[in-house]
Scaffold this motif. Structure first.
Motif, short mmCIF file in Angstrom:
data_model
loop_
_atom_site.label_atom_id
_atom_site.label_comp_id
_atom_site.label_asym_id
_atom_site.label_seq_id
_atom_site.Cartn_x
_atom_site.Cartn_y
_atom_site.Cartn_z
N GLN A 101 0.84 -1.21 0.00
CA GLN A 101 0.00 0.00 0.00
C GLN A 101 0.87 1.25 0.00
OE1 GLN A 101 -2.44 -0.10 3.51
NE2 GLN A 101 -4.20 -0.97 2.46
N LEU A 102 1.87 1.24 0.88
CA LEU A 102 2.73 2.42 1.03
C LEU A 102 3.49 2.69 -0.27
CD1 LEU A 102 4.04 4.62 2.77
CD2 LEU A 102 5.68 2.91 3.57
N TYR A 153 1.16 3.83 -3.02
CA TYR A 153 0.69 5.19 -2.77
C TYR A 153 1.74 6.22 -3.18
CZ TYR A 153 -1.37 9.11 -0.13
OH TYR A 153 -1.91 10.32 0.24
N ASP A 194 1.73 6.49 -6.79
CA ASP A 194 0.53 7.09 -7.38
C ASP A 194 0.43 8.59 -7.17
OD1 ASP A 194 -0.15 4.60 -8.28
OD2 ASP A 194 -1.72 4.24 -6.78
N VAL A 195 0.91 9.09 -6.04
CA VAL A 195 0.72 10.52 -5.76
C VAL A 195 1.93 11.36 -6.15
CG1 VAL A 195 -0.89 10.08 -3.86
CG2 VAL A 195 1.55 10.41 -3.37
N LEU A 200 0.67 15.10 -6.43
CA LEU A 200 0.61 15.94 -5.24
C LEU A 200 1.99 16.18 -4.66
CD1 LEU A 200 -2.53 14.45 -3.44
CD2 LEU A 200 -2.35 16.69 -4.54
N PRO A 260 4.08 2.76 8.41
CA PRO A 260 3.29 3.97 8.64
C PRO A 260 2.21 4.16 7.59
CG PRO A 260 5.36 4.53 7.58
CD PRO A 260 5.42 3.05 7.86
N VAL A 261 1.26 5.01 7.92
CA VAL A 261 0.29 5.47 6.94
C VAL A 261 0.88 6.72 6.29
CG1 VAL A 261 -2.03 6.39 6.59
CG2 VAL A 261 -1.66 4.57 8.25
N ALA A 262 0.86 6.77 4.98
CA ALA A 262 1.38 7.94 4.26
C ALA A 262 0.23 8.85 3.86
CB ALA A 262 2.15 7.49 3.02
N MET A 263 0.48 10.14 3.95
CA MET A 263 -0.54 11.13 3.60
C MET A 263 0.11 12.26 2.81
SD MET A 263 -2.40 11.43 7.32
CE MET A 263 -2.97 9.97 8.22
N ALA A 264 -0.37 12.47 1.62
CA ALA A 264 0.13 13.57 0.80
C ALA A 264 -0.77 14.78 1.01
CB ALA A 264 0.13 13.18 -0.67
N PHE A 279 3.39 13.18 4.78
CA PHE A 279 3.44 12.80 6.18
C PHE A 279 3.49 11.28 6.28
CE2 PHE A 279 0.84 16.66 7.99
CZ PHE A 279 1.77 17.52 7.44
N GLU A 330 5.00 11.16 13.99
CA GLU A 330 4.73 11.71 12.67
C GLU A 330 6.04 12.22 12.08
OE1 GLU A 330 1.08 14.05 12.80
OE2 GLU A 330 2.10 15.56 11.60
#
Lengths: 183, 214
Positions: free
Chosen positions: B102-103, B106, B109-110, B116, B145-149, B156, B167
């Protein structure tokens, strides 16, 4: 146009106020977002952008849902395919969240009207021939507003983002929109 | 049958790979020999999973995609056992692989043109994740971790178990903010981290709160 709130009560049309004046109670503001890697809500979308930090005062850019449609918000923020969600936040809930202002003059967040001006890539205002700032006349820009008192230390900002995500109601944007060409 | 390369033209198990060097924290290994020097076998498994991009910014591959090319280099070198010398069952490995996938997907993809975040930021995020894992030392295995763009090119990486939160906020052209939020604000901690520096001991201690449970 009168609209009804969640309780079914009719409300008068929403009219943008002066820059810096508060949004009415029980309004909903929106911000577009890309989901996190595990599909969960994305707190990074509440990080202050360079443009947000250049605004005076510093405010996180959002749009009043009654004046800006989800599609308009998506287009106003770059029409990016990754931004497949819209986060809705209630102004009353936002105002319950502790601010990053350590001085306690503004212990809670607030939501203000914010005129959306056109800026260049360096976040400098575009000026007309009279030297005046040019308002963004794009569809939906009239609903622009900002969440105040978010600026602080990295950890303080992180706490605010974590609280904001708790009050989010998320909805997905339609696939037809995401795959459409920017206008 | 496909091969996995870390340097163009040099197979992982090639005797012509670069001479052994001790990897430093924050630096990615580029050869299989260097890879073996990592103290945390999970790092080796990450790398061998192909989750690390090959050095060519256009050739990211997710673990699931590269799983097909896993077996050859690992099987030939016999390093698979070392990679799997970790606590956990087959199910927990499968779950971790899924999260890694997933990481990696992701970040792919971003990032990139019109994405982003830039490829460089995606690279920094992945390298930091590897550096954090390696800094934990042998036998300590932290959650993926969960990644956040974000909307301004930031990335993050977030660990959050509902009580504690760690974080890493990667900001373009700026040091990374390492942030810990405790149950109370008084316990909060933050650090400006520059790429390639040793991971601060405080960060290692905080990350131990996010160890994987078998």
């Amino acid at each position: 146009v009168e609209t009804s709130n969640d309780a079914g009560t009719l409300r008068p049309p929403l009219v943008p106020g002066e820059d810096g004046t508060p949004l009415p109670s029980d309004e909903w503001v929106i911000r577009v977002a890309a989901p996190a890697s595990d599909g969960s809500l994305n707190e990074a979308t509440f990080n202050l952008t360079g443009r947000d930090k250049k605004s005076i005062p510093v405010r996180l850019s959002v749009y009043a849902e009654r004046l800006t449609s989800h599609e308009q918000a998506w287009r106003l923020t770059g029409s990016r395919r990754e931004n497949s969600q819209v986060y809705l936040l209630n102004t009353d809930k936002i105002r319950e969240i502790a601010s990053a202002d350590e001085s306690s003059h503004h212990p809670k967040l607030d939501v203000d009207w914010e005129v959306k001006y056109l800026v260049n890539n360096f976040y400098e205002y575009n000026l007309n021939e009279l030297g005046e700032r040019m308002k963004d006349a794009s569809p939906g820009a009239i609903g622009h507003c900002g969440i105040r008192h978010m600026f602080g230390t990295p950890s303080a900002r992180s706490r605010i983002r974590r609280e904001l995500i708790k009050i989010v109601q998320a909805c997905n944007l339609p696939e037809e929109l995401l795959s459409s060409q920017p206008t | 049958m496909s091969q996995l390369f870390f340097e163009p033209g040099i197979p992982l198990d090639s005797p012509n790979a670069a001479s052994p060097t001790e990897p430093s924290q924050g630096n990615q290994p580029t050869t299989f020999t260097e890879l073996r020097k990592f103290t945390n076998p999970f790092v080796s498994s990450l790398l061998l999973a192909g989750a690390l991009h090959s050095g060519n910014s256009t050739s990211w591959s997710s673990p699931s995609e590269s799983a097909m090319s896993w077996s050859d280099p690992v099987g030939q070198t016999g390093n698979r056992e070392a990679c799997l010398d970790l606590p956990g069952t087959a199910d927990t490995f499968a779950l971790r692989d899924e999260r890694l996938s997933q990481l990696s997907r992701y970040l792919h993809d971003v990032s990139g043109k019109d994405g982003l975040i830039t490829r460089e930021t995606a690279d920094r995020g992945w390298s930091l994740w590897l550096a954090l894992v390696n800094a934990m030392g042998s036998g300590i295995d932290i959650e993926v971790p969960v990644a956040m763009a974000g909307q301004d090119g930031e990335l993050f990486l977030v660990w959050d178990n509902g009580v504690h939160r760690f974080e890493a906020d990667l900001l373009p052209d700026s040091p990374t903010d390492l942030i810990y939020l405790g149950p109370q604000p008084a316990a909060d901690w933050e650090f400006k981290y520059k790429d390639g520096e040793p991971i601060p001991q405080d960060a290692i201690e905080k990350l131990k709160l996010f160890q994987r449970t078998a």
